[in-house]
Write an enzyme that holds these catalytic residues in place. Sequence first.
Site, mmCIF file in Angstrom:
data_model
loop_
_atom_site.group_PDB
_atom_site.id
_atom_site.type_symbol
_atom_site.label_atom_id
_atom_site.label_comp_id
_atom_site.label_asym_id
_atom_site.label_seq_id
_atom_site.Cartn_x
_atom_site.Cartn_y
_atom_site.Cartn_z
ATOM 1 N N ASP A 61 44.837 -17.223 20.059
ATOM 2 C CA ASP A 61 45.276 -16.213 21.020
ATOM 3 C C ASP A 61 44.326 -15.024 20.878
ATOM 4 O OD1 ASP A 61 48.411 -15.548 22.318
ATOM 5 O OD2 ASP A 61 46.867 -14.011 22.265
ATOM 6 N N LEU A 83 36.982 -17.047 28.815
ATOM 7 C CA LEU A 83 37.651 -17.099 30.120
ATOM 8 C C LEU A 83 39.105 -16.651 30.027
ATOM 9 C CD1 LEU A 83 36.353 -20.555 31.442
ATOM 10 C CD2 LEU A 83 35.201 -18.341 31.414
ATOM 11 N N ALA A 84 39.617 -16.447 28.823
ATOM 12 C CA ALA A 84 41.039 -16.110 28.677
ATOM 13 C C ALA A 84 41.306 -14.704 29.185
ATOM 14 C CB ALA A 84 41.454 -16.212 27.214
ATOM 15 N N ALA A 85 42.397 -14.553 29.903
ATOM 16 C CA ALA A 85 42.812 -13.224 30.379
ATOM 17 C C ALA A 85 44.203 -13.323 30.974
ATOM 18 C CB ALA A 85 41.853 -12.720 31.464
ATOM 19 N N SER A 128 34.538 -9.446 36.386
ATOM 20 C CA SER A 128 35.171 -9.668 37.695
ATOM 21 C C SER A 128 34.736 -8.650 38.740
ATOM 22 C CB SER A 128 36.692 -9.571 37.509
ATOM 23 O OG SER A 128 37.332 -9.436 38.767
ATOM 24 N N GLU A 130 36.707 -7.357 40.609
ATOM 25 C CA GLU A 130 37.754 -6.333 40.625
ATOM 26 C C GLU A 130 37.265 -5.041 39.971
ATOM 27 O OE1 GLU A 130 41.295 -5.737 41.423
ATOM 28 O OE2 GLU A 130 40.653 -7.108 42.980
ATOM 29 N N TYR A 151 44.308 -4.408 35.501
ATOM 30 C CA TYR A 151 43.427 -5.561 35.270
ATOM 31 C C TYR A 151 41.960 -5.146 35.424
ATOM 32 C CZ TYR A 151 40.927 -9.907 36.381
ATOM 33 O OH TYR A 151 40.013 -10.933 36.429
ATOM 34 N N LYS A 155 38.979 -5.151 32.625
ATOM 35 C CA LYS A 155 37.731 -5.923 32.772
ATOM 36 C C LYS A 155 36.508 -5.023 32.607
ATOM 37 C CE LYS A 155 38.803 -10.305 33.484
ATOM 38 N NZ LYS A 155 38.352 -11.388 32.590
ATOM 39 N N HIS A 181 37.144 -16.973 43.227
ATOM 40 C CA HIS A 181 36.843 -18.395 43.403
ATOM 41 C C HIS A 181 38.121 -19.194 43.199
ATOM 42 C CE1 HIS A 181 35.697 -16.955 39.418
ATOM 43 N NE2 HIS A 181 36.221 -18.084 38.954
HETATM 44 P P1 NAP Z 1 43.602 -18.455 34.929
HETATM 45 O O1 NAP Z 1 43.737 -19.742 35.653
HETATM 46 O O2 NAP Z 1 44.671 -17.420 35.031
HETATM 47 O O3 NAP Z 1 43.392 -18.813 33.375
HETATM 48 C C1 NAP Z 1 43.523 -17.837 32.373
HETATM 49 C C2 NAP Z 1 43.500 -18.534 31.028
HETATM 50 O O4 NAP Z 1 43.648 -17.537 29.998
HETATM 51 C C3 NAP Z 1 44.636 -19.543 30.825
HETATM 52 O O5 NAP Z 1 44.107 -20.644 30.137
HETATM 53 C C4 NAP Z 1 45.607 -18.777 29.933
HETATM 54 O O6 NAP Z 1 46.411 -19.620 29.146
HETATM 55 C C5 NAP Z 1 44.611 -18.015 29.066
HETATM 56 N N1 NAP Z 1 45.202 -16.880 28.356
HETATM 57 C C6 NAP Z 1 45.966 -15.899 28.868
HETATM 58 N N2 NAP Z 1 46.301 -15.017 27.902
HETATM 59 C C7 NAP Z 1 45.750 -15.466 26.751
HETATM 60 C C8 NAP Z 1 45.749 -15.014 25.407
HETATM 61 N N3 NAP Z 1 46.406 -13.905 25.028
HETATM 62 N N4 NAP Z 1 45.046 -15.717 24.487
HETATM 63 C C9 NAP Z 1 44.403 -16.858 24.843
HETATM 64 N N5 NAP Z 1 44.385 -17.356 26.098
HETATM 65 C C10 NAP Z 1 45.054 -16.661 27.033
HETATM 66 O O7 NAP Z 1 42.225 -17.723 35.318
HETATM 67 P P2 NAP Z 1 40.899 -18.330 36.019
HETATM 68 O O8 NAP Z 1 41.028 -18.148 37.476
HETATM 69 O O9 NAP Z 1 40.572 -19.636 35.419
HETATM 70 O O10 NAP Z 1 39.833 -17.232 35.544
HETATM 71 C C11 NAP Z 1 39.121 -17.378 34.318
HETATM 72 C C12 NAP Z 1 38.606 -16.016 33.892
HETATM 73 O O11 NAP Z 1 37.758 -15.494 34.913
HETATM 74 C C13 NAP Z 1 39.679 -14.962 33.671
HETATM 75 O O12 NAP Z 1 39.240 -14.125 32.634
HETATM 76 C C14 NAP Z 1 39.702 -14.186 34.974
HETATM 77 O O13 NAP Z 1 40.177 -12.871 34.762
HETATM 78 C C15 NAP Z 1 38.231 -14.216 35.332
HETATM 79 N N6 NAP Z 1 37.907 -14.147 36.760
HETATM 80 C C16 NAP Z 1 38.501 -15.004 37.635
HETATM 81 C C17 NAP Z 1 38.136 -14.967 38.969
HETATM 82 C C18 NAP Z 1 38.757 -15.900 39.975
HETATM 83 O O14 NAP Z 1 38.643 -15.622 41.184
HETATM 84 N N7 NAP Z 1 39.351 -17.012 39.574
HETATM 85 C C19 NAP Z 1 37.163 -14.055 39.400
HETATM 86 C C20 NAP Z 1 36.577 -13.199 38.463
HETATM 87 C C21 NAP Z 1 36.943 -13.281 37.142
HETATM 88 P P3 NAP Z 1 47.827 -20.218 29.688
HETATM 89 O O15 NAP Z 1 47.454 -21.484 30.434
HETATM 90 O O16 NAP Z 1 48.576 -20.450 28.442
HETATM 91 O O17 NAP Z 1 48.422 -19.173 30.575
HETATM 92 N N1 GDD Z 2 48.635 -12.810 45.133
HETATM 93 C C1 GDD Z 2 48.929 -12.439 46.388
HETATM 94 N N2 GDD Z 2 50.129 -12.816 46.917
HETATM 95 N N3 GDD Z 2 48.025 -11.714 47.078
HETATM 96 C C2 GDD Z 2 48.325 -11.376 48.349
HETATM 97 C C3 GDD Z 2 49.522 -11.736 48.949
HETATM 98 C C4 GDD Z 2 50.479 -12.489 48.199
HETATM 99 O O1 GDD Z 2 51.570 -12.827 48.666
HETATM 100 N N4 GDD Z 2 49.511 -11.287 50.228
HETATM 101 C C5 GDD Z 2 48.351 -10.660 50.411
HETATM 102 N N5 GDD Z 2 47.628 -10.694 49.271
HETATM 103 C C6 GDD Z 2 46.313 -10.063 49.078
HETATM 104 C C7 GDD Z 2 46.225 -9.173 47.853
HETATM 105 O O2 GDD Z 2 46.813 -7.904 48.128
HETATM 106 C C8 GDD Z 2 44.710 -9.116 47.667
HETATM 107 O O3 GDD Z 2 44.155 -8.129 48.478
HETATM 108 C C9 GDD Z 2 44.249 -10.493 48.166
HETATM 109 O O4 GDD Z 2 45.354 -11.064 48.871
HETATM 110 C C10 GDD Z 2 43.825 -11.464 47.066
HETATM 111 O O5 GDD Z 2 44.854 -11.503 46.095
HETATM 112 P P1 GDD Z 2 44.836 -12.576 44.891
HETATM 113 O O6 GDD Z 2 44.680 -13.936 45.431
HETATM 114 O O7 GDD Z 2 46.022 -12.299 44.035
HETATM 115 O O8 GDD Z 2 43.480 -12.265 44.129
HETATM 116 P P2 GDD Z 2 42.798 -10.887 43.687
HETATM 117 O O9 GDD Z 2 41.629 -10.648 44.593
HETATM 118 O O10 GDD Z 2 43.774 -9.804 43.525
HETATM 119 O O11 GDD Z 2 42.281 -11.261 42.220
HETATM 120 C C11 GDD Z 2 41.593 -12.491 41.961
HETATM 121 O O12 GDD Z 2 40.218 -12.307 42.113
HETATM 122 C C12 GDD Z 2 39.611 -11.411 41.165
HETATM 123 C C13 GDD Z 2 38.116 -11.330 41.515
HETATM 124 O O13 GDD Z 2 37.904 -10.448 42.569
HETATM 125 C C14 GDD Z 2 41.965 -12.946 40.551
HETATM 126 O O14 GDD Z 2 41.477 -14.255 40.352
HETATM 127 C C15 GDD Z 2 41.343 -12.053 39.494
HETATM 128 O O15 GDD Z 2 41.565 -12.635 38.193
HETATM 129 C C16 GDD Z 2 39.844 -11.970 39.780
HETATM 130 O O16 GDD Z 2 39.203 -11.152 38.809
#
Ligand code: NAP
Ligand code: GDD
Length: 323
Positions: A61, A83-85, A128, A130, A151, A155, A181
Amino acid sequence: MPVALITGVSGQDGSYLSDLLLAKGYEVHGIVRRTSLLSRARLENLRSGPAGERLTLHYGDLDEPLGLVRLLEQIQPDEVYNLAAQSHVQISFELPEFTGSVTGLGVIRLLEALRLTKPDAKFYQASSSEMFGSAPPPQHEGTPFHPRSPYGVAKVYGFWATVNYREGYDMFTTNGILFNHESPRRAENFVTRKITKAVAAIAAGKQTELRLGNLDAKRDWGFAGDYVELMWKMLQHHTPDDFVIATGEAHTVREFCEIAFAHAGLDWEKHVVVDPKFFRPAEVDYLLGDASKAERELGWKPATTFHQLVTMMVDADRAEIEG
Ligand code: NAP
Ligand code: GDD
Protein backbone atom coordinates in the site's frame (compact mmCIF):
# COMPACT_ATOMS: atom_id res chain seq x y z
CA MET A 1 14.78 -11.05 -18.08
CA PRO A 2 13.99 -7.40 -17.15
CA VAL A 3 12.03 -6.99 -13.92
CA ALA A 4 9.20 -4.44 -13.52
CA LEU A 5 7.17 -3.43 -10.50
CA ILE A 6 3.72 -1.89 -11.05
CA THR A 7 1.75 -0.17 -8.30
CA GLY A 8 -1.96 0.08 -9.13
CA VAL A 9 -1.64 -3.16 -11.10
CA SER A 10 -5.32 -4.01 -10.51
CA GLY A 11 -6.51 -0.76 -12.13
CA GLN A 12 -7.33 -0.02 -15.76
CA ASP A 13 -3.82 1.06 -16.77
CA GLY A 14 -2.11 -1.52 -14.56
CA SER A 15 -3.84 -4.33 -16.43
CA TYR A 16 -2.94 -2.98 -19.89
CA LEU A 17 0.65 -2.31 -18.80
CA SER A 18 0.94 -5.84 -17.40
CA ASP A 19 -0.26 -7.20 -20.76
CA LEU A 20 2.36 -5.16 -22.57
CA LEU A 21 5.32 -5.94 -20.30
CA LEU A 22 4.56 -9.66 -20.17
CA ALA A 23 4.37 -9.70 -23.98
CA LYS A 24 7.79 -8.06 -24.04
CA GLY A 25 9.22 -10.84 -21.87
CA TYR A 26 9.36 -9.03 -18.53
CA GLU A 27 9.02 -10.55 -15.10
CA VAL A 28 6.21 -8.41 -13.67
CA HIS A 29 5.48 -7.77 -10.01
CA GLY A 30 2.36 -5.92 -8.93
CA ILE A 31 1.31 -4.36 -5.65
CA VAL A 32 -2.28 -5.01 -4.58
CA ARG A 33 -4.16 -3.73 -1.57
CA ARG A 34 -6.03 -5.83 0.90
CA THR A 35 -9.72 -5.43 0.01
CA SER A 36 -12.74 -7.32 1.33
CA LEU A 37 -13.57 -8.44 -2.21
CA LEU A 38 -10.57 -9.28 -4.38
CA SER A 39 -10.16 -6.52 -6.99
CA ARG A 40 -8.22 -8.54 -9.56
CA ALA A 41 -10.86 -9.10 -12.22
CA ARG A 42 -8.89 -7.16 -14.85
CA LEU A 43 -5.90 -9.47 -14.34
CA GLU A 44 -7.74 -12.79 -14.40
CA ASN A 45 -7.15 -13.62 -18.07
CA LEU A 46 -3.49 -12.73 -17.80
CA ARG A 47 -2.92 -14.74 -14.66
CA SER A 48 -4.47 -17.87 -16.14
CA GLY A 49 -2.74 -17.35 -19.53
CA PRO A 50 0.64 -18.64 -20.73
CA ALA A 51 2.58 -15.64 -19.36
CA GLY A 52 0.75 -15.75 -16.02
CA GLU A 53 3.64 -17.45 -14.24
CA ARG A 54 5.75 -14.32 -14.86
CA LEU A 55 3.20 -12.12 -13.00
CA THR A 56 3.49 -12.04 -9.21
CA LEU A 57 1.18 -10.09 -6.93
CA HIS A 58 2.28 -8.78 -3.52
CA TYR A 59 0.28 -7.11 -0.80
CA GLY A 60 1.34 -3.50 -0.33
CA ASP A 61 0.00 0.00 0.00
CA LEU A 62 1.34 3.46 -0.78
CA ASP A 63 0.37 4.35 2.80
CA GLU A 64 2.80 1.72 4.18
CA PRO A 65 6.38 2.96 3.55
CA LEU A 66 8.26 0.15 5.31
CA GLY A 67 6.32 -2.39 3.30
CA LEU A 68 7.47 -0.62 0.13
CA VAL A 69 11.10 -0.79 1.27
CA ARG A 70 10.77 -4.50 2.02
CA LEU A 71 9.17 -5.21 -1.37
CA LEU A 72 11.70 -3.20 -3.36
CA GLU A 73 14.58 -4.87 -1.55
CA GLN A 74 13.13 -8.26 -2.37
CA ILE A 75 12.11 -7.61 -5.99
CA GLN A 76 15.09 -5.43 -7.09
CA PRO A 77 13.17 -4.05 -10.08
CA ASP A 78 14.77 -2.51 -13.17
CA GLU A 79 11.67 -0.40 -13.80
CA VAL A 80 8.99 0.91 -11.42
CA TYR A 81 5.65 2.21 -12.70
CA ASN A 82 3.71 4.15 -10.07
CA LEU A 83 0.10 3.92 -11.24
CA ALA A 84 -1.54 3.64 -7.81
CA ALA A 85 -3.77 6.52 -6.77
CA GLN A 86 -7.16 7.53 -5.49
CA SER A 87 -7.87 8.52 -9.07
CA HIS A 88 -11.46 9.80 -9.03
CA VAL A 89 -11.62 13.60 -9.21
CA GLN A 90 -15.12 14.10 -7.77
CA ILE A 91 -14.46 11.66 -4.92
CA SER A 92 -11.29 13.58 -4.06
CA PHE A 93 -13.55 16.43 -2.87
CA GLU A 94 -15.12 13.96 -0.42
CA LEU A 95 -11.78 12.41 0.59
CA PRO A 96 -9.27 15.26 0.27
CA GLU A 97 -6.79 14.16 2.93
CA PHE A 98 -6.84 10.50 1.96
CA THR A 99 -6.34 11.52 -1.68
CA GLY A 100 -3.44 13.77 -0.68
CA SER A 101 -1.82 10.93 1.23
CA VAL A 102 -2.09 8.23 -1.44
CA THR A 103 -1.97 10.25 -4.66
CA GLY A 104 0.52 12.89 -3.43
CA LEU A 105 2.63 11.72 -0.49
CA GLY A 106 2.51 8.13 -1.76
CA VAL A 107 4.81 9.20 -4.59
CA ILE A 108 7.51 10.44 -2.26
CA ARG A 109 7.15 7.34 -0.08
CA LEU A 110 7.83 5.18 -3.10
CA LEU A 111 10.64 7.39 -4.41
CA GLU A 112 12.36 7.41 -1.03
CA ALA A 113 12.02 3.64 -0.71
CA LEU A 114 13.55 3.32 -4.19
CA ARG A 115 16.41 5.69 -3.37
CA LEU A 116 17.29 3.56 -0.34
CA THR A 117 17.02 0.17 -2.03
CA LYS A 118 17.44 0.40 -5.85
CA PRO A 119 18.45 3.96 -6.86
CA ASP A 120 19.45 2.88 -10.37
CA ALA A 121 15.92 1.64 -11.19
CA LYS A 122 13.95 3.67 -13.74
CA PHE A 123 10.78 5.27 -12.39
CA TYR A 124 7.54 6.28 -14.11
CA GLN A 125 5.04 8.56 -12.33
CA ALA A 126 1.42 8.63 -13.54
CA SER A 127 0.99 12.38 -13.67
CA SER A 128 -2.21 13.87 -15.02
CA SER A 129 -3.70 16.56 -17.23
CA GLU A 130 -5.81 17.44 -14.17
CA MET A 131 -2.70 19.34 -13.00
CA PHE A 132 -3.40 21.89 -15.76
CA GLY A 133 -6.94 22.42 -14.47
CA SER A 134 -8.06 25.83 -15.64
CA ALA A 135 -4.94 26.64 -17.72
CA PRO A 136 -6.10 27.49 -21.26
CA PRO A 137 -5.73 24.83 -23.97
CA PRO A 138 -3.81 23.43 -25.70
CA GLN A 139 -1.79 22.29 -22.67
CA HIS A 140 1.81 21.12 -23.11
CA GLU A 141 4.89 20.42 -20.96
CA GLY A 142 5.51 24.18 -20.47
CA THR A 143 1.94 25.10 -19.45
CA PRO A 144 1.77 26.31 -15.81
CA PHE A 145 -0.32 24.13 -13.52
CA HIS A 146 -3.60 25.35 -12.00
CA PRO A 147 -5.24 22.28 -10.40
CA ARG A 148 -8.94 22.46 -9.54
CA SER A 149 -9.42 19.53 -7.15
CA PRO A 150 -7.70 17.83 -4.21
CA TYR A 151 -6.77 15.12 -6.74
CA GLY A 152 -5.14 17.67 -9.07
CA VAL A 153 -3.31 19.27 -6.17
CA ALA A 154 -1.97 15.87 -5.04
CA LYS A 155 -0.81 15.05 -8.58
CA VAL A 156 1.11 18.36 -8.73
CA TYR A 157 2.92 17.29 -5.53
CA GLY A 158 3.75 13.92 -7.07
CA PHE A 159 4.95 15.58 -10.27
CA TRP A 160 7.41 17.83 -8.48
CA ALA A 161 8.56 15.05 -6.14
CA THR A 162 9.48 13.06 -9.26
CA VAL A 163 11.37 16.01 -10.77
CA ASN A 164 13.08 16.62 -7.43
CA TYR A 165 14.46 13.08 -7.14
CA ARG A 166 15.80 13.38 -10.70
CA GLU A 167 17.52 16.68 -9.96
CA GLY A 168 18.53 15.95 -6.38
CA TYR A 169 19.73 12.36 -6.60
CA ASP A 170 20.36 11.93 -10.32
CA MET A 171 17.75 9.16 -10.46
CA PHE A 172 16.03 8.14 -13.73
CA THR A 173 12.59 9.47 -12.76
CA THR A 174 9.97 10.54 -15.32
CA ASN A 175 6.46 11.99 -15.46
CA GLY A 176 3.93 10.95 -18.07
CA ILE A 177 1.35 13.76 -18.11
CA LEU A 178 -1.49 11.71 -19.49
CA PHE A 179 -4.77 13.15 -20.69
CA ASN A 180 -7.96 11.11 -20.14
CA HIS A 181 -7.73 7.57 -21.44
CA GLU A 182 -10.49 5.04 -21.38
CA SER A 183 -11.30 1.47 -22.35
CA PRO A 184 -13.79 -1.31 -21.69
CA ARG A 185 -11.78 -1.86 -18.48
CA ARG A 186 -12.47 1.69 -17.22
CA ALA A 187 -14.10 1.84 -13.77
CA GLU A 188 -17.84 2.38 -13.97
CA ASN A 189 -17.96 5.74 -12.18
CA PHE A 190 -15.94 7.66 -14.78
CA VAL A 191 -18.17 9.41 -17.26
CA THR A 192 -17.29 7.42 -20.40
CA ARG A 193 -17.91 4.00 -18.92
CA LYS A 194 -20.95 5.26 -17.03
CA ILE A 195 -22.38 6.30 -20.40
CA THR A 196 -21.48 3.13 -22.31
CA LYS A 197 -22.79 0.86 -19.53
CA ALA A 198 -26.05 2.81 -19.49
CA VAL A 199 -26.36 2.63 -23.28
CA ALA A 200 -26.00 -1.15 -23.08
CA ALA A 201 -28.57 -1.40 -20.28
CA ILE A 202 -31.05 0.90 -22.08
CA ALA A 203 -30.63 -0.99 -25.35
CA ALA A 204 -31.31 -4.23 -23.47
CA GLY A 205 -34.48 -2.76 -21.92
CA LYS A 206 -33.04 -2.88 -18.40
CA GLN A 207 -32.78 0.87 -17.76
CA THR A 208 -34.49 3.99 -19.14
CA GLU A 209 -32.60 6.96 -17.77
CA LEU A 210 -28.99 8.10 -17.35
CA ARG A 211 -28.25 10.88 -14.86
CA LEU A 212 -25.15 12.93 -15.60
CA GLY A 213 -23.54 16.19 -14.47
CA ASN A 214 -21.82 18.77 -16.67
CA LEU A 215 -22.34 17.89 -20.34
CA ASP A 216 -20.27 20.84 -21.58
CA ALA A 217 -16.92 19.70 -20.16
CA LYS A 218 -14.39 18.99 -22.90
CA ARG A 219 -11.85 16.22 -22.63
CA ASP A 220 -9.04 14.88 -24.82
CA TRP A 221 -9.99 11.19 -24.68
CA GLY A 222 -7.65 8.44 -25.87
CA PHE A 223 -7.50 4.64 -25.57
CA ALA A 224 -5.67 3.26 -22.50
CA GLY A 225 -4.21 0.38 -24.52
CA ASP A 226 -2.35 2.92 -26.69
CA TYR A 227 -1.16 5.01 -23.77
CA VAL A 228 0.63 2.31 -21.74
CA GLU A 229 3.05 1.86 -24.66
CA LEU A 230 4.23 5.40 -23.96
CA MET A 231 4.88 4.65 -20.30
CA TRP A 232 7.28 1.93 -21.38
CA LYS A 233 8.85 4.05 -24.13
CA MET A 234 9.58 6.84 -21.66
CA LEU A 235 11.68 4.43 -19.58
CA GLN A 236 13.60 3.24 -22.67
CA HIS A 237 14.45 6.85 -23.67
CA HIS A 238 18.11 7.90 -23.40
CA THR A 239 17.35 10.55 -20.73
CA PRO A 240 14.70 10.83 -18.03
CA ASP A 241 12.15 13.47 -18.99
CA ASP A 242 8.50 14.51 -18.73
CA PHE A 243 6.03 14.05 -21.58
CA VAL A 244 2.44 15.05 -22.35
CA ILE A 245 0.47 12.18 -23.87
CA ALA A 246 -2.77 13.12 -25.63
CA THR A 247 -4.62 12.78 -28.91
CA GLY A 248 -4.78 16.53 -29.70
CA GLU A 249 -8.56 16.34 -30.12
CA ALA A 250 -11.20 17.36 -27.57
CA HIS A 251 -14.89 16.49 -27.35
CA THR A 252 -17.68 17.38 -24.93
CA VAL A 253 -19.44 14.88 -22.69
CA ARG A 254 -22.52 15.64 -24.82
CA GLU A 255 -20.68 14.51 -27.99
CA PHE A 256 -19.63 11.32 -26.24
CA CYS A 257 -23.30 10.67 -25.42
CA GLU A 258 -24.44 11.40 -28.96
CA ILE A 259 -22.04 8.88 -30.52
CA ALA A 260 -22.52 6.21 -27.85
CA PHE A 261 -26.31 6.25 -27.96
CA ALA A 262 -26.44 6.53 -31.77
CA HIS A 263 -24.17 3.47 -32.06
CA ALA A 264 -26.91 1.47 -30.31
CA GLY A 265 -29.65 3.07 -32.43
CA LEU A 266 -30.79 5.32 -29.56
CA ASP A 267 -31.45 9.06 -29.20
CA TRP A 268 -29.42 10.32 -26.21
CA GLU A 269 -31.77 13.25 -25.57
CA LYS A 270 -34.60 10.85 -24.69
CA HIS A 271 -32.58 9.25 -21.89
CA VAL A 272 -30.01 11.66 -20.42
CA VAL A 273 -31.08 13.76 -17.44
CA VAL A 274 -28.81 16.43 -15.97
CA ASP A 275 -28.47 15.98 -12.21
CA PRO A 276 -26.65 18.69 -10.19
CA LYS A 277 -25.50 15.94 -7.80
CA PHE A 278 -22.72 15.22 -10.30
CA PHE A 279 -21.49 18.83 -10.56
CA ARG A 280 -18.12 19.45 -8.93
CA PRO A 281 -17.22 22.30 -6.55
CA ALA A 282 -14.67 23.41 -9.16
CA GLU A 283 -14.78 22.06 -12.70
CA VAL A 284 -12.05 21.58 -15.30
CA ASP A 285 -13.76 22.87 -18.42
CA TYR A 286 -11.41 22.21 -21.26
CA LEU A 287 -8.50 19.79 -21.56
CA LEU A 288 -6.76 19.48 -24.92
CA GLY A 289 -3.22 18.15 -25.04
CA ASP A 290 -0.32 19.02 -27.29
CA ALA A 291 1.76 15.82 -27.45
CA SER A 292 4.16 17.02 -30.14
CA LYS A 293 7.19 16.46 -27.87
CA ALA A 294 6.28 12.77 -27.43
CA GLU A 295 5.67 12.44 -31.15
CA ARG A 296 9.04 14.06 -31.97
CA GLU A 297 11.23 12.37 -29.33
CA LEU A 298 9.49 9.05 -28.75
CA GLY A 299 8.02 8.55 -32.21
CA TRP A 300 4.53 8.04 -30.86
CA LYS A 301 1.05 8.71 -32.19
CA PRO A 302 -2.21 7.32 -30.81
CA ALA A 303 -3.64 4.52 -32.96
CA THR A 304 -7.30 4.66 -31.85
CA THR A 305 -9.68 7.45 -32.93
CA PHE A 306 -12.33 8.97 -30.68
CA HIS A 307 -15.12 7.31 -32.65
CA GLN A 308 -13.38 3.91 -32.45
CA LEU A 309 -12.94 4.34 -28.69
CA VAL A 310 -16.60 5.16 -28.04
CA THR A 311 -17.94 2.35 -30.22
CA MET A 312 -15.43 -0.18 -28.79
CA MET A 313 -16.68 0.62 -25.28
CA VAL A 314 -20.36 0.42 -26.25
CA ASP A 315 -19.81 -2.89 -28.06
CA ALA A 316 -17.98 -4.37 -25.06
CA ASP A 317 -20.71 -3.33 -22.63
CA ARG A 318 -23.45 -4.60 -24.93
CA ALA A 319 -21.67 -7.94 -25.34
CA GLU A 320 -21.36 -8.22 -21.56
CA ILE A 321 -25.00 -7.41 -20.80
CA GLU A 322 -26.39 -9.52 -23.62
CA GLY A 323 -24.15 -12.45 -22.68
P1 NAP B 1 -7.63 3.18 -11.53
O1 NAP B 1 -8.28 2.23 -12.47
O2 NAP B 1 -8.44 3.95 -10.55
O3 NAP B 1 -6.51 2.35 -10.73
C1 NAP B 1 -5.91 2.86 -9.56
C2 NAP B 1 -5.10 1.75 -8.92
O4 NAP B 1 -4.49 2.27 -7.72
C3 NAP B 1 -5.92 0.53 -8.50
O5 NAP B 1 -5.16 -0.61 -8.78
C4 NAP B 1 -6.06 0.73 -7.00
O6 NAP B 1 -6.24 -0.48 -6.30
C5 NAP B 1 -4.68 1.32 -6.69
N1 NAP B 1 -4.61 1.99 -5.39
C6 NAP B 1 -5.45 2.91 -4.90
N2 NAP B 1 -5.04 3.31 -3.67
C7 NAP B 1 -3.92 2.61 -3.39
C8 NAP B 1 -3.04 2.55 -2.28
N3 NAP B 1 -3.23 3.30 -1.18
N4 NAP B 1 -1.97 1.72 -2.34
C9 NAP B 1 -1.78 0.93 -3.43
N5 NAP B 1 -2.59 0.92 -4.51
C10 NAP B 1 -3.65 1.75 -4.48
O7 NAP B 1 -6.75 4.26 -12.34
P2 NAP B 1 -6.21 4.22 -13.86
O8 NAP B 1 -7.22 4.87 -14.72
O9 NAP B 1 -5.68 2.88 -14.17
O10 NAP B 1 -5.01 5.27 -13.74
C11 NAP B 1 -3.70 4.85 -13.38
C12 NAP B 1 -2.93 6.04 -12.85
O11 NAP B 1 -2.88 7.05 -13.86
C13 NAP B 1 -3.55 6.71 -11.63
O12 NAP B 1 -2.49 7.20 -10.84
C14 NAP B 1 -4.33 7.88 -12.21
O13 NAP B 1 -4.47 8.91 -11.25
C15 NAP B 1 -3.42 8.27 -13.36
N6 NAP B 1 -4.06 8.90 -14.51
C16 NAP B 1 -5.13 8.31 -15.10
C17 NAP B 1 -5.69 8.88 -16.23
C18 NAP B 1 -6.87 8.26 -16.93
O14 NAP B 1 -7.52 8.96 -17.72
N7 NAP B 1 -7.16 6.98 -16.73
C19 NAP B 1 -5.14 10.06 -16.75
C20 NAP B 1 -4.04 10.63 -16.11
C21 NAP B 1 -3.49 10.02 -15.01
P3 NAP B 1 -7.72 -1.12 -6.06
O15 NAP B 1 -8.00 -1.94 -7.31
O16 NAP B 1 -7.54 -1.92 -4.84
O17 NAP B 1 -8.67 0.03 -5.90
N1 GDD C 1 -17.53 10.92 -13.33
C1 GDD C 1 -18.52 11.64 -13.87
N2 GDD C 1 -19.81 11.25 -13.67
N3 GDD C 1 -18.21 12.73 -14.60
C2 GDD C 1 -19.21 13.43 -15.17
C3 GDD C 1 -20.54 13.07 -15.01
C4 GDD C 1 -20.87 11.93 -14.21
O1 GDD C 1 -22.03 11.56 -14.02
N4 GDD C 1 -21.31 13.93 -15.72
C5 GDD C 1 -20.48 14.80 -16.30
N5 GDD C 1 -19.20 14.52 -15.96
C6 GDD C 1 -18.02 15.29 -16.36
C7 GDD C 1 -17.12 15.69 -15.21
O2 GDD C 1 -17.65 16.83 -14.54
C8 GDD C 1 -15.82 15.98 -15.97
O3 GDD C 1 -15.83 17.28 -16.47
C9 GDD C 1 -15.88 14.99 -17.14
O4 GDD C 1 -17.22 14.49 -17.19
C10 GDD C 1 -14.93 13.80 -17.02
O5 GDD C 1 -15.12 13.21 -15.75
P1 GDD C 1 -14.42 11.81 -15.35
O6 GDD C 1 -14.74 10.79 -16.36
O7 GDD C 1 -14.78 11.53 -13.93
O8 GDD C 1 -12.87 12.10 -15.51
P2 GDD C 1 -11.97 13.34 -15.07
O9 GDD C 1 -11.62 14.11 -16.31
O10 GDD C 1 -12.54 14.08 -13.94
O11 GDD C 1 -10.67 12.59 -14.51
C11 GDD C 1 -10.07 11.51 -15.24
O12 GDD C 1 -9.08 12.01 -16.10
C12 GDD C 1 -7.95 12.61 -15.45
C13 GDD C 1 -7.01 13.11 -16.56
O13 GDD C 1 -7.45 14.33 -17.06
C14 GDD C 1 -9.50 10.52 -14.22
O14 GDD C 1 -9.09 9.35 -14.90
C15 GDD C 1 -8.29 11.09 -13.51
O15 GDD C 1 -7.68 10.06 -12.70
C16 GDD C 1 -7.30 11.57 -14.57
O16 GDD C 1 -6.14 12.10 -13.96
